[in-house]
Every structure is written in C-alpha cells, then in structure tokens.
Design an enzyme around this catalytic site. Structure first.
Site, PDB file in Angstrom:
ATOM      1  N   CYS A 152      44.297  44.596  47.872  1.00 45.92           N
ATOM      2  CA  CYS A 152      43.394  45.752  47.747  1.00 45.92           C
ATOM      3  C   CYS A 152      42.748  46.086  49.096  1.00 45.92           C
ATOM      4  O   CYS A 152      42.517  47.254  49.407  1.00 45.92           O
ATOM      5  CB  CYS A 152      42.289  45.483  46.728  1.00 45.92           C
ATOM      6  SG  CYS A 152      42.878  45.233  45.048  1.00 45.92           S
ATOM      7  N   CYS A 154      40.368  40.788  46.033  1.00 43.11           N
ATOM      8  CA  CYS A 154      41.813  41.051  45.996  1.00 43.11           C
ATOM      9  C   CYS A 154      42.343  41.382  47.388  1.00 43.11           C
ATOM     10  O   CYS A 154      42.010  42.418  47.961  1.00 43.11           O
ATOM     11  CB  CYS A 154      42.058  42.192  45.007  1.00 43.11           C
ATOM     12  SG  CYS A 154      43.609  43.069  45.198  1.00 43.11           S
TER      13      CYS A 154
END
Ligand SMILES: [Zn+2]
Length: 152
Positions: A81, A78
């Site tokens: 993230c 991600c």
C-alpha cells in the site's frame, strides 16, 4: 501542499492558491469550476486524492459526485500500500476533472471496507452514481490504474 485533500459530510475541502483559505466544494459540484469565497480566485480542480474519514462522507461522495469515484483501500501496516500511495496520487493528478480519487484506511474505516468485502489490500473499487462498476485487488502502477479505470 498536503498529499491528500480532507473532506466532511458535505464536500471536499480545497485550499485556494491565492489566499490559502479552505473552500468546501459540495460533492454534487465536483468537476465544476469554483471560486474562492474569500478572494474570488478560481479554485484548482480536484487533482489530489481525498482522504475519507467517515462513512457519512463516503456515502455522500459516491452518491452525489457527478464524476466516477475510484477508491484505494489501504492500511498503514501494508507494505504494498505504501508503494501504491504515490502511484494513486499520480493517477489522481493525471485524471483530474475526469475521476475523483478517494483513499479509505481500512484500519480506521473498517465498516466501509467490509461493505466492499475487502479481504486483501491494496484493493480498488470504481463507482458510478453510487454503484460499484468493478473492483480489483493487488498493487497497481499509475498507468495500470488509469487503464483499469478507463476501460469501458
Ligand atoms: Zn482565495
């Protein structure tokens, strides 16, 4: 110094700055002053995010911690993230002794993520005494995270 702290089903492992020995701080004693079992030096406050590696550790942390726990649900694939990671670490440093920061990798800990109905990441959950206070989805900067955590 590693970016996150490790833990097991009994507590968080904090490394002594005097002798480099890992000391376990029981979840129920988080936020209290501790001393190194080897050299007796005061242990540093928990100022780094804790890397959660099992459901048992997570359950014990959120049930026993006298401090609120904020969880960062993330995954290695991600992109947002990866941007949030350093911000989460920064917030952990700034709120040391006030809140415990925990990271849950949704790839390796899908059972924890599914309990929080996490569908998009990054996502955050704030827990007190084992109960969810609030959750949000989407990237946040450190200041925004702290503001979100501290709103009553
Ligand atoms: Zn020591």
């Amino acid at each position: 110094m590693s970016e996150t702290l490790s833990c097991d089903d009994r507590g968080v492992i904090v490394v002594c700055s005097g002798c480099d020995t890992g000391n376990r701080i029981a979840y129920s004693r988080i936020g209290q002053k501790g001393r190194c079992g080897t050299c007796g030096k005061d242990l540093p406050a928990i100022s780094q995010a804790v890397d959660i590696t099992s459901s048992a550790s997570f359950d014990k942390l959120v049930a026993d911690s006298p401090l609120p726990v904020v969880v960062d649900f993330w995954a290695p694939w991600c992109g947002p993230c990866q941007m949030v990671g350093p911000e989460f670490s920064k917030a952990a440093k700034q709120a040391a002794g006030e809140v415990v920061f925990a990271k849950v990798n949704t790839e390796t800990q899908p059972a924890i993520a599914s309990r929080f109905s996490v569908r998009g990441i990054p996502a955050f959950a704030l827990l007190e005494n084992g109960a969810v206070v609030r959750q949000i989805t989407g990237a946040r900067m450190a200041a925004q995270l702290l503001e979100w955590i501290r709103q009553s």
